[in-house]
Write a protein that holds these residues in place. Structure first.
Motif, mmCIF file in Angstrom:
data_model
loop_
_atom_site.group_PDB
_atom_site.id
_atom_site.type_symbol
_atom_site.label_atom_id
_atom_site.label_comp_id
_atom_site.label_asym_id
_atom_site.label_seq_id
_atom_site.Cartn_x
_atom_site.Cartn_y
_atom_site.Cartn_z
ATOM 1 N N UNK A 47 0.942 -1.211 0.014
ATOM 2 C CA UNK A 47 0.046 0.092 0.112
ATOM 3 C C UNK A 47 0.954 1.129 0.047
ATOM 4 N N UNK A 48 0.501 2.322 -0.558
ATOM 5 C CA UNK A 48 1.086 3.397 -0.732
ATOM 6 C C UNK A 48 -0.003 4.444 -0.174
ATOM 7 N N UNK A 49 0.743 5.447 0.832
ATOM 8 C CA UNK A 49 -0.117 6.553 1.165
ATOM 9 C C UNK A 49 0.536 7.936 1.074
ATOM 10 N N UNK A 50 -0.183 8.928 0.691
ATOM 11 C CA UNK A 50 0.267 10.225 0.343
ATOM 12 C C UNK A 50 0.284 10.851 1.747
ATOM 13 N N UNK A 51 1.593 11.316 2.196
ATOM 14 C CA UNK A 51 1.791 11.699 3.380
ATOM 15 C C UNK A 51 1.149 13.125 3.912
ATOM 16 N N UNK A 52 1.228 13.975 2.935
ATOM 17 C CA UNK A 52 0.558 15.588 3.121
ATOM 18 C C UNK A 52 -1.014 15.227 3.423
ATOM 19 N N UNK A 53 -1.692 14.485 2.283
ATOM 20 C CA UNK A 53 -3.001 14.457 2.109
ATOM 21 C C UNK A 53 -3.554 13.205 2.994
ATOM 22 N N UNK A 54 -2.794 12.397 3.625
ATOM 23 C CA UNK A 54 -3.013 11.271 4.637
ATOM 24 C C UNK A 54 -4.171 10.393 3.880
ATOM 25 N N UNK A 55 -3.625 10.071 2.702
ATOM 26 C CA UNK A 55 -4.566 9.110 1.718
ATOM 27 C C UNK A 55 -4.008 7.982 1.270
ATOM 28 N N UNK A 56 -4.519 6.907 1.046
ATOM 29 C CA UNK A 56 -3.869 5.672 0.460
ATOM 30 C C UNK A 56 -4.267 5.934 -1.253
ATOM 31 N N UNK A 57 -3.208 5.632 -1.840
ATOM 32 C CA UNK A 57 -3.436 6.017 -3.436
ATOM 33 C C UNK A 57 -2.841 4.822 -4.142
ATOM 34 N N UNK A 58 -2.591 3.627 -3.522
ATOM 35 C CA UNK A 58 -2.286 2.677 -4.132
ATOM 36 C C UNK A 58 -2.511 1.149 -3.150
ATOM 37 N N UNK A 59 -2.980 0.075 -3.885
ATOM 38 C CA UNK A 59 -3.119 -1.191 -2.982
ATOM 39 C C UNK A 59 -2.958 -2.217 -4.202
ATOM 40 N N UNK A 60 -1.744 -2.996 -3.812
ATOM 41 C CA UNK A 60 -1.455 -3.985 -4.809
ATOM 42 C C UNK A 60 -1.182 -5.516 -3.808
ATOM 43 N N UNK A 61 -1.274 -6.398 -4.671
ATOM 44 C CA UNK A 61 -1.124 -7.877 -3.975
ATOM 45 C C UNK A 61 -0.437 -8.758 -4.945
ATOM 46 N N UNK A 262 -12.165 -0.215 7.897
ATOM 47 C CA UNK A 262 -10.846 0.292 7.599
ATOM 48 C C UNK A 262 -10.513 1.220 8.874
ATOM 49 N N UNK A 263 -9.200 1.250 9.081
ATOM 50 C CA UNK A 263 -8.595 2.366 10.102
ATOM 51 C C UNK A 263 -8.967 3.558 9.657
ATOM 52 N N UNK A 264 -9.509 4.501 10.824
ATOM 53 C CA UNK A 264 -10.072 5.833 10.697
ATOM 54 C C UNK A 264 -8.872 6.793 10.627
ATOM 55 N N UNK A 265 -9.312 8.093 10.376
ATOM 56 C CA UNK A 265 -8.404 9.392 10.427
ATOM 57 C C UNK A 265 -7.305 9.008 9.107
ATOM 58 N N UNK A 266 -7.792 8.390 8.144
ATOM 59 C CA UNK A 266 -7.051 8.437 6.897
ATOM 60 C C UNK A 266 -7.921 8.039 5.981
ATOM 61 N N UNK A 267 -7.726 8.901 4.401
ATOM 62 C CA UNK A 267 -8.462 8.691 3.556
ATOM 63 C C UNK A 267 -8.151 7.559 2.577
ATOM 64 N N UNK A 268 -9.113 7.002 1.870
ATOM 65 C CA UNK A 268 -8.690 6.065 0.697
ATOM 66 C C UNK A 268 -9.171 6.319 -0.665
ATOM 67 N N UNK A 269 -8.440 6.331 -1.726
ATOM 68 C CA UNK A 269 -8.671 6.654 -3.043
ATOM 69 C C UNK A 269 -10.035 5.834 -3.500
ATOM 70 N N UNK A 270 -10.822 6.399 -4.138
ATOM 71 C CA UNK A 270 -12.089 5.743 -4.753
ATOM 72 C C UNK A 270 -11.586 4.492 -5.345
ATOM 73 N N UNK A 271 -10.481 4.445 -5.741
ATOM 74 C CA UNK A 271 -10.076 3.277 -6.576
ATOM 75 C C UNK A 271 -10.309 1.819 -5.706
ATOM 76 N N UNK A 272 -10.225 2.163 -4.265
ATOM 77 C CA UNK A 272 -10.276 1.105 -3.383
ATOM 78 C C UNK A 272 -11.777 0.851 -3.028
ATOM 79 N N UNK A 273 -12.650 1.458 -3.566
ATOM 80 C CA UNK A 273 -13.816 1.212 -3.179
ATOM 81 C C UNK A 273 -14.398 -0.131 -3.413
ATOM 82 N N UNK A 274 -13.809 -0.955 -4.476
ATOM 83 C CA UNK A 274 -14.563 -2.218 -4.813
ATOM 84 C C UNK A 274 -13.768 -3.049 -3.842
ATOM 85 N N UNK A 275 -12.888 -2.919 -2.673
ATOM 86 C CA UNK A 275 -12.445 -3.665 -1.969
ATOM 87 C C UNK A 275 -13.195 -3.737 -0.669
#
Length: 289
Positions: A47-61, A262-275
């Protein structure tokens, strides 16, 4: 599970079980991101998180190839690249022990772990502190993985056991006034079980190969810690689906079973909506470790 469109996927990357990337993720500016890795014997979650925006922008397996994580990193477009703001890598497994911090002395890791696990020639023994809980997690990790992290990412890299990530996520999610409760997370061939009230009361990882194993250990721990399957709530994260045999069997024996968010106080890209939101909890929780 849906993957991204071809335009969102790097053609240089190896074949993935899952690859979801927000279009704002910029691999040419890795210093703006944290990289989180969860390594099991046969797979890697990333997983990759944007530090400034506190947002996950990638999820891979990925399924790990011969040669494990170092071999996969050679094929991947960003995994082996230097320059990340921070890299946190958690290893799964049953080779760990939790100690009260006042009883732990640096240098005693191998002796402490040897009571539960004898490290092999290919393992290294490490520890992680949990200052808020006054705990130290002593664990064994594949030496090749630990060496890869140190050589590739240097001071930016931090090695943990996945139970540390899970516990940090629980503490962050629960809040100070949360009731005493059982939490479980089934993974590949393993089941993580935690009981937490005002303090951590129990944490263990069991070898599980069937749905019956998951239910057996869940009920066993509830009985040993005086939790009532008819009254006490059980929160589930991990690798199962609402219609899975594991979840159906759990609901047969435990009245109040729910999936955790999911853990709170952090955002998640809309691309993770199907997970499913209860998937990858320990991976996402590395953000708070």
């Amino acid at each position: 599970m849906p993957a991204t469109s071809a335009s969102a996927v790097s053609p240089a990357a190896p074949s993935a079980l899952l690859r979801l990337r927000d279009e704002t993720f910029d691999p040419t500016n890795l210093g703006a991101y944290n990289l989180y890795l969860l390594v099991a014997p046969a797979r890697l979650c990333l997983a990759v998180a944007d530090v400034e925006r506190r947002k996950f922008v990638a999820l891979e397996e990925y399924t790990l190839p011969t040669g494990g994580l170092p071999a996969l990193a050679e094929q991947h477009d960003v995994l082996g690249q230097r320059g990340w703001n921070a890299v946190r890598l958690a290893v799964t497994g049953r080779a760990f022990t939790l100690l009260p911090a006042p009883l732990f002395r640096a240098g005693d890791e191998a002796a402490a772990l040897r009571l539960h696990h004898t490290p092999t020639a290919t393992e290294t023994v490490r520890h992680t502190t949990h200052p808020g809980q006054e705990l130290v997690n002593v664990f064994a990790a594949d030496a090749a993985v630990a060496d890869w992290l140190a050589v590739t990412h240097g001071a930016a890299g931090r090695l943990l056991h996945h139970t540390s990530a899970f516990l940090v996520g629980l503490v962050h999610q629960r809040g100070a006034a949360a009731p005493r409760r059982l939490y479980l997370s089934p993974g590949p061939q393993e089941l993580t079980l935690v009981v937490m009230g005002q303090h951590l009361e129990y944490c263990n990882v069991f070898a599980c190969t069937t749905a019956e194993d998951v239910v057996y250990y869940t009920i066993l721990v509830m009985q040993e810690l005086s939790l009532d399957p008819d009254l006490d709530e059980v929160t589930v994260w991990g690798e199962l689906t609402p219609d899975s045999t594991v979840f159906s069997l759990l609901r047969t024996y435990v009245r109040n079973v729910r999936f955790g968010p999911r853990p709170a106080d952090v955002q998640y890209s809309y691309r993770l909506n199907d997970v499913f939101e209860y998937r990858y909890f320990d991976l996402f929780s590395l953000h708070f470790a």
